[in-house]
Design a protein around this motif. Structure first.
Motif, PDB file in Angstrom:
ATOM      1  N   PRO A 173       0.784  -1.234   0.000  1.00 49.98           N
ATOM      2  CA  PRO A 173       0.000   0.000   0.000  1.00 49.98           C
ATOM      3  C   PRO A 173       0.812   1.279   0.000  1.00 49.98           C
ATOM      4  CG  PRO A 173      -0.004  -0.971   2.179  1.00 49.98           C
ATOM      5  CD  PRO A 173       0.677  -1.957   1.269  1.00 49.98           C
ATOM      6  N   GLY A 174       2.047   1.223   0.497  1.00 43.26           N
ATOM      7  CA  GLY A 174       2.836   2.448   0.563  1.00 43.26           C
ATOM      8  C   GLY A 174       2.109   3.521   1.369  1.00 43.26           C
ATOM      9  N   ARG A 175       2.047   4.729   0.805  1.00 44.73           N
ATOM     10  CA  ARG A 175       1.355   5.847   1.459  1.00 44.73           C
ATOM     11  C   ARG A 175       0.015   6.161   0.792  1.00 44.73           C
ATOM     12  NH1 ARG A 175       4.552   9.028   4.830  1.00 44.73           N
ATOM     13  NH2 ARG A 175       6.744   8.403   4.934  1.00 44.73           N
ATOM     14  N   ARG A 176      -0.515   5.219   0.038  1.00 46.75           N
ATOM     15  CA  ARG A 176      -1.743   5.474  -0.709  1.00 46.75           C
ATOM     16  C   ARG A 176      -2.963   5.378   0.222  1.00 46.75           C
ATOM     17  NH1 ARG A 176       0.557   0.953  -4.000  1.00 46.75           N
ATOM     18  NH2 ARG A 176       2.272   1.938  -5.153  1.00 46.75           N
ATOM     19  N   PRO A 177      -3.753   6.439   0.317  1.00 49.32           N
ATOM     20  CA  PRO A 177      -4.868   6.468   1.285  1.00 49.32           C
ATOM     21  C   PRO A 177      -5.887   5.360   1.107  1.00 49.32           C
ATOM     22  CG  PRO A 177      -4.386   8.676   0.495  1.00 49.32           C
ATOM     23  CD  PRO A 177      -3.582   7.735  -0.354  1.00 49.32           C
ATOM     24  N   ASN A 178      -6.356   5.116  -0.125  1.00 43.83           N
ATOM     25  CA  ASN A 178      -7.370   4.078  -0.326  1.00 43.83           C
ATOM     26  C   ASN A 178      -6.823   2.695   0.001  1.00 43.83           C
ATOM     27  OD1 ASN A 178      -9.491   5.760  -1.179  1.00 43.83           O
ATOM     28  ND2 ASN A 178      -8.718   5.806  -3.268  1.00 43.83           N
ATOM     29  N   ALA A 179      -5.565   2.449  -0.365  1.00 41.51           N
ATOM     30  CA  ALA A 179      -4.955   1.150  -0.071  1.00 41.51           C
ATOM     31  C   ALA A 179      -4.790   0.959   1.427  1.00 41.51           C
ATOM     32  CB  ALA A 179      -3.608   1.043  -0.781  1.00 41.51           C
ATOM     33  N   LEU A 180      -4.435   2.013   2.136  1.00 42.20           N
ATOM     34  CA  LEU A 180      -4.286   1.911   3.592  1.00 42.20           C
ATOM     35  C   LEU A 180      -5.648   1.733   4.265  1.00 42.20           C
ATOM     36  CD1 LEU A 180      -1.523   4.605   4.133  1.00 42.20           C
ATOM     37  CD2 LEU A 180      -1.298   2.141   4.515  1.00 42.20           C
ATOM     38  N   ARG A 181      -6.678   2.408   3.747  1.00 48.24           N
ATOM     39  CA  ARG A 181      -8.024   2.199   4.303  1.00 48.24           C
ATOM     40  C   ARG A 181      -8.473   0.760   4.107  1.00 48.24           C
ATOM     41  NH1 ARG A 181      -9.002   7.735   3.060  1.00 48.24           N
ATOM     42  NH2 ARG A 181      -9.303   7.303   0.846  1.00 48.24           N
ATOM     43  N   LEU A 182      -8.134   0.185   2.958  1.00 47.43           N
ATOM     44  CA  LEU A 182      -8.475  -1.209   2.682  1.00 47.43           C
ATOM     45  C   LEU A 182      -7.796  -2.131   3.694  1.00 47.43           C
ATOM     46  CD1 LEU A 182      -8.536  -2.869  -0.824  1.00 47.43           C
ATOM     47  CD2 LEU A 182      -7.366  -3.975   1.072  1.00 47.43           C
ATOM     48  N   ALA A 183      -6.498  -1.943   3.891  1.00 46.30           N
ATOM     49  CA  ALA A 183      -5.762  -2.784   4.833  1.00 46.30           C
ATOM     50  C   ALA A 183      -6.304  -2.615   6.249  1.00 46.30           C
ATOM     51  CB  ALA A 183      -4.274  -2.430   4.786  1.00 46.30           C
ATOM     52  N   ASP A 184      -6.626  -1.386   6.619  1.00 53.09           N
ATOM     53  CA  ASP A 184      -7.163  -1.108   7.945  1.00 53.09           C
ATOM     54  C   ASP A 184      -8.507  -1.783   8.158  1.00 53.09           C
ATOM     55  OD1 ASP A 184      -7.063   0.677  10.473  1.00 53.09           O
ATOM     56  OD2 ASP A 184      -9.006   1.209   9.572  1.00 53.09           O
ATOM     57  N   ALA A 185      -9.351  -1.752   7.120  1.00 50.55           N
ATOM     58  CA  ALA A 185     -10.688  -2.344   7.236  1.00 50.55           C
ATOM     59  C   ALA A 185     -10.620  -3.854   7.405  1.00 50.55           C
ATOM     60  CB  ALA A 185     -11.517  -1.987   6.006  1.00 50.55           C
ATOM     61  N   VAL A 186      -9.768  -4.512   6.605  1.00 49.97           N
ATOM     62  CA  VAL A 186      -9.641  -5.970   6.692  1.00 49.97           C
ATOM     63  C   VAL A 186      -9.083  -6.374   8.050  1.00 49.97           C
ATOM     64  CG1 VAL A 186      -8.475  -7.990   5.734  1.00 49.97           C
ATOM     65  CG2 VAL A 186      -9.409  -6.254   4.209  1.00 49.97           C
ATOM     66  N   TYR A 187      -8.017  -5.730   8.454  1.00 48.87           N
ATOM     67  CA  TYR A 187      -7.387  -6.047   9.740  1.00 48.87           C
ATOM     68  C   TYR A 187      -8.352  -5.783  10.892  1.00 48.87           C
ATOM     69  CZ  TYR A 187      -4.024  -5.792  13.594  1.00 48.87           C
ATOM     70  OH  TYR A 187      -3.357  -5.997  14.790  1.00 48.87           O
ATOM     71  N   GLY A 188      -9.041  -4.656  10.842  1.00 48.06           N
ATOM     72  CA  GLY A 188      -9.977  -4.318  11.913  1.00 48.06           C
ATOM     73  C   GLY A 188     -11.106  -5.321  12.027  1.00 48.06           C
ATOM     74  N   CYS A 189     -11.617  -5.788  10.891  1.00 50.19           N
ATOM     75  CA  CYS A 189     -12.689  -6.781  10.894  1.00 50.19           C
ATOM     76  C   CYS A 189     -12.234  -8.074  11.565  1.00 50.19           C
ATOM     77  CB  CYS A 189     -13.139  -7.040   9.459  1.00 50.19           C
ATOM     78  SG  CYS A 189     -14.232  -8.464   9.244  1.00 50.19           S
ATOM     79  N   LEU A 190     -11.035  -8.523  11.207  1.00 49.03           N
ATOM     80  CA  LEU A 190     -10.541  -9.794  11.745  1.00 49.03           C
ATOM     81  C   LEU A 190     -10.276  -9.705  13.244  1.00 49.03           C
ATOM     82  CD1 LEU A 190      -8.130 -10.699   8.821  1.00 49.03           C
ATOM     83  CD2 LEU A 190     -10.260 -11.875   9.399  1.00 49.03           C
ATOM     84  N   VAL A 191      -9.668  -8.625  13.682  1.00 46.65           N
ATOM     85  CA  VAL A 191      -9.378  -8.463  15.115  1.00 46.65           C
ATOM     86  C   VAL A 191     -10.680  -8.346  15.909  1.00 46.65           C
ATOM     87  CG1 VAL A 191      -8.350  -6.922  16.835  1.00 46.65           C
ATOM     88  CG2 VAL A 191      -7.089  -7.485  14.756  1.00 46.65           C
ATOM     89  N   ALA A 192     -11.632  -7.585  15.373  1.00 49.92           N
ATOM     90  CA  ALA A 192     -12.915  -7.431  16.064  1.00 49.92           C
ATOM     91  C   ALA A 192     -13.650  -8.763  16.174  1.00 49.92           C
ATOM     92  CB  ALA A 192     -13.783  -6.416  15.327  1.00 49.92           C
TER      93      ALA A 192
END
Length: 216
Positions: free
Chosen positions: A110-129
């Protein structure tokens, strides 16, 4: 005041034109000179919006990530983690299938790309939750990205020449391989769905084992 002959430049217009150029001719066709020609502007005017070609390429790639549906990860969504992953994976693959030339860049992370980082954050957050340990959630996110981007890098079916004689003598188990190309979409889509289901089935079994001690 007279209306300008060409529409004013904006980041959105530049990114849209650049993505169209990449989609139709590949990454190697993208240059500031070529893009300026396509937009009917001077090359230096592009630098008012993007300092370098790499900045422009990042924005182009991230615009593709913006096409991926993340609604299944929203707080109000009713999908369980497994269903959410399935729906997201399909949307992710569809975005890459629509823009296959950007896949090699996306595969770098994802580098510093906002949409790519939001994607990674959403997937990770779903799994942890859902109850996945943080380390495993990280690895699952990586696994899913490897699988999805890998499936979009090329067509398995299209890689077999449509020449029956090529296989006849030396490759007895590939007697029907010359027919694969004409069924490209069905083969490639079926392979993706088979792999996705296998991954999710395995993850569900693993998750069930994680939950047992807590229920004992």
């Amino acid at each position: 005041m007279a209306r300008p002959r060409t529409p004013l430049l904006s980041r959105e217009r530049i990114v849209g034109a650049a993505l169209h150029l990449v989609d139709t001719e590949g990454l190697e066709a993208l240059s500031t000179r070529r893009l300026a020609t396509e937009l009917s502007v001077s090359g230096p005017s592009l630098y008012n919006h993007f300092a370098t070609k790499d900045d422009l390429l990042d924005a182009v790639v991230d615009s593709v990530m913006g096409e991926v549906d993340l609604g299944m990860f929203e707080p109000g969504a009713r999908a369980d983690w497994c269903t959410a992953l399935r729906d997201w994976a399909r949307s992710y693959r569809a975005a890459l299938a629509a823009h296959p030339h950007v896949v090699p860049v996306l595969a770098q992370g994802p580098g510093r790309r906002p949409n790519a980082l939001r994607l990674a954050d959403a997937v990770y957050g779903c799994l942890v939750a859902a109850g996945w340990p943080r380390g495993q959630a990280t690895r699952i996110g990586a696994l899913m990205r490897y699988f999805i981007t890998g499936s979009a890098l090329g067509s398995f079916a299209a890689g077999f020449p449509e020449d029956a004689q090529l296989y006849a003598a030396d490759y007895p188990h590939l007697g029907e391989a010359h027919r694969l190309a004409e069924h490209r979409d069905a083969v490639d889509e079926g392979a993706f769905e088979t792999g996705l289901q296998a991954l999710l089935d395995g993850l569900e079994l693993r998750f069930a084992r994680l939950q047992r001690p807590a229920q004992g």
